[in-house]
Design an enzyme around this catalytic site. Structure first.
Site, PDB file in Angstrom:
ATOM      1  CG  ASP A  32     -30.052  21.692  29.703  1.00 33.26           C
ATOM      2  OD1 ASP A  32     -28.147  21.928  29.550  1.00 33.26           O
ATOM      3  OD2 ASP A  32     -31.555  22.313  28.752  1.00 33.26           O
ATOM      4  CG  HIS A  64     -27.990  25.298  29.444  1.00 35.42           C
ATOM      5  ND1 HIS A  64     -29.168  24.543  29.154  1.00 35.42           N
ATOM      6  CD2 HIS A  64     -28.304  26.370  28.669  1.00 35.42           C
ATOM      7  CE1 HIS A  64     -29.653  24.770  27.837  1.00 35.42           C
ATOM      8  NE2 HIS A  64     -29.337  26.700  28.027  1.00 35.42           N
ATOM      9  CB  SER A 243     -31.558  27.771  26.600  1.00 38.29           C
ATOM     10  OG  SER A 243     -30.882  27.245  25.476  1.00 38.29           O
TER      11      SER A 243
END
Length: 302
Positions: A32, A64, A243
């Protein structure tokens, strides 16, 4: 009642306080944007590698990756134990393959896959979470060298959990590498969070089949307004999308592996689908249905 603005903590969704497993003994590699050494995570970050900028110390210049990590393994320390992730004793290996804009390239992903292949035994990695995706034009794009690298990781026994992407609705909108046949591809339950009073909104969760006509996604998990760790000040933030759904499943697998160590990834995939709750959508939208953690943990390995 329209509940689109409500926020959700995964620990509360599944009432995990009543489940006697915390992911102890498991390790998830997260590919990520990196990881901020949040107080909810720091003592379980086993390793960090930056394939983008080559920095040595753990960081996340996007947020994220930290959010994803918190969903898997946040222990709620900064919230007095309130905002926990799925498996708060699961260890984390963070492999930064995306830049501050959330963009990445093929080489970073390939290098991360190679690193896992070489190091998964040393770090005890049994889960890989890939909450990223890109659109594919045809079947050939779904069979390139990245797909081969990811399928190889599956074949050596690692559970690969990948997002279905947010390119839906519509057939053929699963993003790569969620199109890989072996991986566990996760869509979002976002559409289910709206009542039938006309106030609902379209879910953008990717739908199958893939361009190679593989049935996907494999299942759905919570992905709307999920609160988890932020990359600033040991705080929290809310994000939505597949996600977020993907690490919910990764965390559930960590719980399963604590209860049933050494279970093969093929059996895990079979049982997580068998235990999912049918929510009445077509298979190309819901897969096997919605993740049911309690029933999943009741499914003994065959």
């Amino acid at each position: 009642m329209h509940i689109k603005n409500k926020t959700y903590c995964v620990n509360d969704i599944y009432r995990l306080e009543s489940i006697p497993y915390t992911g102890r003994g498991c390790c998830a590699a997260i590919l990520d944007t990196g990881i901020y050494p949040h107080l909810d995570l720091a003592d379980r970050i086993s390793y960090f590698h930056d394939f983008v900028n080559g920095r040595k110390n753990a960081y996340d210049d996007n947020s994220h990756g930290t959010h994803v990590a918190g969903i898997i393994a946040g222990n709620g320390y900064s919230s007095q134990g309130i905002l926990k992730g799925m498996a708060p004793d699961c260890r984390i290996v963070s492999l930064k393959i995306l830049d501050k804009k959330g963009s990445g390239d093929k080489n970073s992903l390939l290098n991360a896959c190679q690193w896992i292949q070489q190091n998964y035994i040393n770090y005890g990695i049994n889960i890989v979470n890939i909450s990223i995706g890109s659109d594919t034009a045809d079947c050939n794009e779904e069979k390139d060298e990245i797909a081969s690298a990811i399928n190889h990781l599956w074949n050596i026994g690692i559970c690969i959990v990948v997002s279905a992407g947010n390119s839906g609705p519509g057939p053929g909108t699963i993003t790569f590498p969620g199109t890989c046949e072996n991986v566990i591809t996760v869509g979002s339950d976002a559409l289910l969070l709206y009542s039938g009073d006309g106030s609902g909104a379209k879910s953008h969760s990717g739908e199958g089949p893939t361009k190679c006509n593989i049935n996907k996604p494999d299942l759905l998990a919570p992905g709307h307004n999920i609160i988890s760790c932020h990359n600033r000040y040991n705080g929290y933030t809310v994000k939505s999308g597949t996600s977020m759904s993907t690490p919910v499943v990764s965390g559930a697998i960590a719980l399963y592996l604590e209860k049933y160590p050494n279970t093969s990834n093929n059996i895990i995939k079979q049982n997580i689908k068998l235990s999912a709750a049918d929510v009445g959508l077509p298979a190309n939208r819901q897969g096997a249905g919605l993740l049911n953690v309690k029933h999943f943990l009741e499914q003994k390995p065959l």
